[in-house]
Scaffold this motif. Sequence first.
Motif, PDB file in Angstrom:
ATOM      1  N   ALA A 179       0.830  -1.216   0.000  1.00 36.21           N
ATOM      2  CA  ALA A 179       0.000   0.000   0.000  1.00 36.21           C
ATOM      3  C   ALA A 179       0.861   1.260   0.000  1.00 36.21           C
ATOM      4  O   ALA A 179       0.563   2.227  -0.704  1.00 36.21           O
ATOM      5  CB  ALA A 179      -0.928  -0.012   1.212  1.00 36.21           C
ATOM      6  N   GLY A 180       1.959   1.245   0.777  1.00 33.67           N
ATOM      7  CA  GLY A 180       2.828   2.404   0.816  1.00 33.67           C
ATOM      8  C   GLY A 180       3.523   2.645  -0.506  1.00 33.67           C
ATOM      9  O   GLY A 180       3.630   3.788  -0.976  1.00 33.67           O
ATOM     10  N   GLN A 181       4.009   1.579  -1.132  1.00 30.80           N
ATOM     11  CA  GLN A 181       4.658   1.713  -2.436  1.00 30.80           C
ATOM     12  C   GLN A 181       3.657   2.192  -3.489  1.00 30.80           C
ATOM     13  O   GLN A 181       3.986   3.003  -4.357  1.00 30.80           O
ATOM     14  CB  GLN A 181       5.261   0.371  -2.861  1.00 30.80           C
ATOM     15  CG  GLN A 181       6.466  -0.054  -2.061  1.00 30.80           C
ATOM     16  CD  GLN A 181       7.674   0.828  -2.325  1.00 30.80           C
ATOM     17  OE1 GLN A 181       7.905   1.248  -3.457  1.00 30.80           O
ATOM     18  NE2 GLN A 181       8.436   1.118  -1.286  1.00 30.80           N
ATOM     19  N   TYR A 182       2.423   1.658  -3.405  1.00 32.13           N
ATOM     20  CA  TYR A 182       1.427   2.078  -4.386  1.00 32.13           C
ATOM     21  C   TYR A 182       1.092   3.559  -4.237  1.00 32.13           C
ATOM     22  O   TYR A 182       0.951   4.273  -5.235  1.00 32.13           O
ATOM     23  CB  TYR A 182       0.135   1.261  -4.276  1.00 32.13           C
ATOM     24  CG  TYR A 182      -0.885   1.786  -5.244  1.00 32.13           C
ATOM     25  CD1 TYR A 182      -0.694   1.631  -6.609  1.00 32.13           C
ATOM     26  CD2 TYR A 182      -1.995   2.517  -4.812  1.00 32.13           C
ATOM     27  CE1 TYR A 182      -1.580   2.170  -7.520  1.00 32.13           C
ATOM     28  CE2 TYR A 182      -2.883   3.058  -5.710  1.00 32.13           C
ATOM     29  CZ  TYR A 182      -2.670   2.890  -7.068  1.00 32.13           C
ATOM     30  OH  TYR A 182      -3.524   3.432  -7.974  1.00 32.13           O
ATOM     31  N   ALA A 183       0.966   4.049  -3.016  1.00 27.16           N
ATOM     32  CA  ALA A 183       0.662   5.469  -2.807  1.00 27.16           C
ATOM     33  C   ALA A 183       1.717   6.343  -3.466  1.00 27.16           C
ATOM     34  O   ALA A 183       1.398   7.376  -4.087  1.00 27.16           O
ATOM     35  CB  ALA A 183       0.577   5.769  -1.314  1.00 27.16           C
TER      36      ALA A 183
END
Length: 247
Positions: free
Chosen positions: A181-185
């Motif tokens: 989720a952090g990488q996608y953001a």
Amino acid sequence: MDEQSGPGPSDGLAPLLRPVRVGNGFEEALEQILQVIRLGLVSEGDRLPSERDLADRLGVSRVTLREVLKVLADQGIVESRRGRYGGTFVHERPGPVGDGSAAELRRRITTVDVEDTLRFREVLEVGAAGLCAAQGLDRAQAVRLREALAQTRDAPLAEYRRRDTLLHLTVARLSGSPSLAGQYAAVRATVNDLLDCIPLLVRNLEHSQHQHTALVEAILDGDPDAAAEVMREHCAGTAALLRGFLA
């Protein structure tokens, strides 16, 4: 529109104008025609192949092709003329378009590896969709996902991109992997910087909404293969638009 024949299949357009994949006909047809114009294969003031010829080469319906040509005309890239010598003529070779200054648009394009960004985005999104469907969602999570979808469906045009981002972030967060989720953001922020350089196309948004609905249904049905495939097609459509406008 006049149906005089344009260049034939043996001309220099043949390597670029090819049948599009099922699922992203509008976006990929737009990408291919923009590439032809950007490369100068049809010069300013010259006529594109006829609608019948273009539709046959691209493997799309005449209705879809006319929607593509209308978008290009609305952007001032082509001009339609009627009559015996009518057709669709290249008005100007397009550069990146959008609301930002030309300098800002050039800065964004030259400081981002577009292909790497699009590949990384696809890997993360497809993975997140598959994980969501495979592990299943509890009742509260399913409500969150449905609400995020409803927000995109009801969004006014000016709000669409923000709500679209929130839907995709919801899928990433529900994947169960905070790292993903952090990488996608982070990658989505870069993608949005690029998307801000191109116009919002109503035809494309309608298509995106159909894909969003199919994606949510696949996740809620617990079908990881279907969820991953819908997301892969969705990412491919966005990539086609960006390549067309930002190449």
